[in-house]
Structures are given as C-alpha cells and as structure tokens.
Design an enzyme around this catalytic site. Structure first.
Site, PDB file in Angstrom:
ATOM      1  N   ARG A   1       0.851  -1.186   0.000  1.00 43.33           N
ATOM      2  CA  ARG A   1       0.000   0.000   0.000  1.00 43.33           C
ATOM      3  C   ARG A   1       0.891   1.242   0.000  1.00 43.33           C
ATOM      4  O   ARG A   1       2.008   1.215   0.528  1.00 43.33           O
ATOM      5  CB  ARG A   1      -0.906   0.029   1.242  1.00 43.33           C
TER       6      ARG A   1
ATOM      7  N   HIS B   1      -1.730   0.699  -9.695  1.00 48.34           N
ATOM      8  CA  HIS B   1      -2.364  -0.292  -8.803  1.00 48.34           C
ATOM      9  C   HIS B   1      -2.974  -1.449  -9.606  1.00 48.34           C
ATOM     10  O   HIS B   1      -4.177  -1.708  -9.515  1.00 48.34           O
ATOM     11  CB  HIS B   1      -3.425   0.374  -7.906  1.00 48.34           C
TER      12      HIS B   1
END
Ligand code: NDP
Ligand code: OXD
Length: 309
Positions: free
Chosen positions: A224, A272
């Site tokens: 993350r 992502h």
C-alpha cells in the site's frame, strides 16, 4: 439472506451476474448512495463507499473482494463486532509474482537499458548477470509473499522473507518480528513489499530501512502507498543508496499529475494493477465463504481486528 454489493470501483454488472448465479438463494442488492436502508446482513465490497456503515449500520459481515482490508477500517460507523473476511489469493498471488519478476529482471537483466539502446539503434550486449548478486527480500510472507518468494527461489535467486510470526518455507531464509528486521534487510538487495497496511507497517519503507539494505538496492512495492515515506525514497535514490524503484501503490490514487515520481527516471510507476481481483475466482471464493458463514461453519480469512489484517 440479503446481500449488499458495494463497490465504487468495479463494474457492478459483471459481478452481480456472477453473484446471482453463485448464490441463487440470496437477494443481491446493488449499493445506491442515499437509498433507503436495505436491511442487508452482509456486504460484499471493494473500494467501499464512504457512507456504507452510516447508511447500512445493521451489516454484520463484510466480504472483501481484495486481499487488503485497510479501506474498510477507514469507514465511519464500522462496529467492532462486524466480521471482516478478506480474499485469499484467488489468482492474485501469481499475478503479484509475475509483476515482481518483471520489475526485477528489468533492472537485473538490463532490459531497461536494452530499451534505451534500441532507441539509439545500438547492439551492445551487457556483462552476464549473476543471480547471487541480486538477493531478494520479501516483506510479508502470507498468501502472496509466499508465492512471490517461491517464484524467485525457482528462478535461482537467493531469497529471504520477513513476517510477524515464524515461517518455514523451503529455500527461503525466514526472519520474523521486529528483532530480526535489520538482519533481514542486511541480507536483501531487492526489497519486495507485500505487507498489509496496519498501524505497525505504516511508513515501514523509510530512510532507516533503505540504509539497512545491501548497497545499490532496488525497491518493488505492491503493498500500500502508506507503507512508503515518499521523500525518503527520493533521497535514497538521489544518494545512490537505491538504484531505483517500481511502485504499484501510492498514498494518493490516482497519483496526482503534479507528483514528482512521474518524472523520476529511476521510478517506474503502474496504476495499482499488480494483481486484479479475477471475477470468477473471487466470486467462487466469496460465495463459499458466505455459505460457511451462514451455516455457522469456520470461515477462513477472517481478519484479526487486533492485528489489522
Ligand atoms: P496475508 O495476510 O496472507 O499476509 C500478510 C503477511 O504480512 C503475513 O506473512 C504477516 O505475517 C505479514 N505481516 C503483517 N504484519 C506484519 C508486521 N507488523 N511485521 C511483520 N510481518 C507482518 O496477506 P496477502 O499476502 O494476501 O496480501 C498482502 C497485501 O498485499 C494486502 O494486504 C494488500 O495490501 C497487498 N495487495 C496488493 C495488490 C496490488 O494489486 N497492488 C493485490 C493484492 C494484495 P504472519 O505470517 O506472521 O501473519
Ligand atoms: C488487494 C488489491 O488488496 O488489489 O487485493 O490491492
């Protein structure tokens, strides 16, 4: 049983169609902001709407269509009793391994350089590459980290892994806990981050971490964005401590146009996409888990609220 499908990212048609087929006995309702309370018992979510638990406070269990549950913890109104169940692999681990192999070999096998040489129409073979010079360290040895580590073992790289608890994975030098963190870093040149985001792991990719790696190290981060102290990465690259980084996740997504990483030649950026949640595999796993939950059976992948993953 009523199930609410709530995602601000996934195309609902694809998923509702599969969910209706997998759970024909359930009523699947699509989330609508501002709609009257649905009375649903369960929510299936990815990138959940901010008002999920404000609008639907009766939800007792949440099934996440991804591995990382950090976005759920950020929602207002989440009760401490709500059961959170995460996705376990479901075809993501191999994608993450593939991404990491691509990122590492771009650098270690000089593929980035060959691209530049092609642009200059130059035929210039580079010196042979030795895997022993590229020891890999995997941060997080869960469903995904184990697959990533095993993939590099199979490719002949020296591989270490770090987790919270003791692990035993053939071919992988396993470290665990804060006490062994520095030793793990000292044996790693390519640092691959697949940790979940928790209060303990936030900002873990920082100056001290980079300084503890082997010289000329490389970062591949797929966990993350909040794991990384962005300025520390830029400084480590400027100082030559790191030779570069491949990043799939960011503090702010989409990465703002003005962000300096876009123009940094040593940082490779992807939006992502290291692993996608595959609709068929994901729905099959979640449907099985919902049936187990409804039958009061053990469900695997329940998030431990005290650990945050
Ligand atoms: P798991 O829960 O299976 O594994 C998590 C691993 O991290 C475990 O080995 C755990 O240790 C370790 N860990 C957690 N906290 C700590 C800590 N404080 N110190 C040391 N080790 C720690 O998760 P997954 O492998 O399924 O997923 C990992 C993450 O990957 C997700 O949370 C998500 O953030 C990211 N992800 C990103 C994707 C992308 O496309 N970019 C796609 C999918 C996932 P232990 O084994 O001891 O419990
Ligand atoms: C996940 C992700 O956590 O795709 O599954 O980031």
């Amino acid at each position: 049983m009523k199930i609410l499908f709530a995602s601000t990212m996934f195309d609902p048609n694809v998923w509702l169609n599969l969910l209706n087929k997998a759970l024909p006995e359930c009523e699947i309702i699509q989330w609508q902001e501002g709609a009257p309370n649905t009375g649903a018992d369960i929510a299936i979510v990815w990138s959940p709407p901010e008002k999920l638990f404000i609008q639907e406070p009766q939800i007792r269990a949440v099934f996440n269509m991804g591995a990382g549950v950090d976005a759920i913890f950020k929602l207002d109104g989440l009760s401490k009793d709500t059961v959170i169940v995460r996705l376990e692999d479901a075809g993501m681990a191999v994608q993450m391994a593939e991404y990491a192999v691509h990122a590492l070999t771009n650098v270690a096998r000089d593929f980035d350089l060959y691209q530049q040489l092609q642009d200059q129409t130059k035929w210039e073979p580079q010196p042979d590459m030795h895997r022993s010079r590229w020891p890999v360290g995997v941060l997080g040895m869960g469903k995904i980290g184990t697959c990533v580590a095993e993939t590099f073992v199979n490719l002949g790289y020296p591989v270490s892994g770090w987790a919270r608890s003791e692990r035993n994975i053939p071919g992988v030098k396993c470290f665990y806990g804060q006490d062994q963190f520095k030793d793990f870093l000292a044996s790693s040149r390519v640092l691959i981050n697949v940790l979940p985001l928790t209060p303990e792991t936030e900002n873990i990719l920082n100056k001290d971490t980079f300084n503890s790696l082997l010289p000329e190290s490389y970062l591949i981060s797929m966990g993350r964005g909040e794991h990384l102290v962005e300025e520390d990465l830029t400084n480590a690259i400027d100082k030559g401590k790191l030779i570069g980084a491949t990043l799939d996740v960011f503090r702010q997504e989409p990465l703002p146009q003005s962000h300096p990483y876009w123009k940094n030649k040593r940082i490779r950026i992807t939006p992502h996409i290291a692993a996608a949640s595959l609709p068929e595999e994901t729905v099959a796993q979640i449907a099985d888990k919902i049936k187990q939950y409804a039958a009061n059976q053990t469900v695997s992948g329940i998030v431990d609220r005290s650990r945050g993953y």
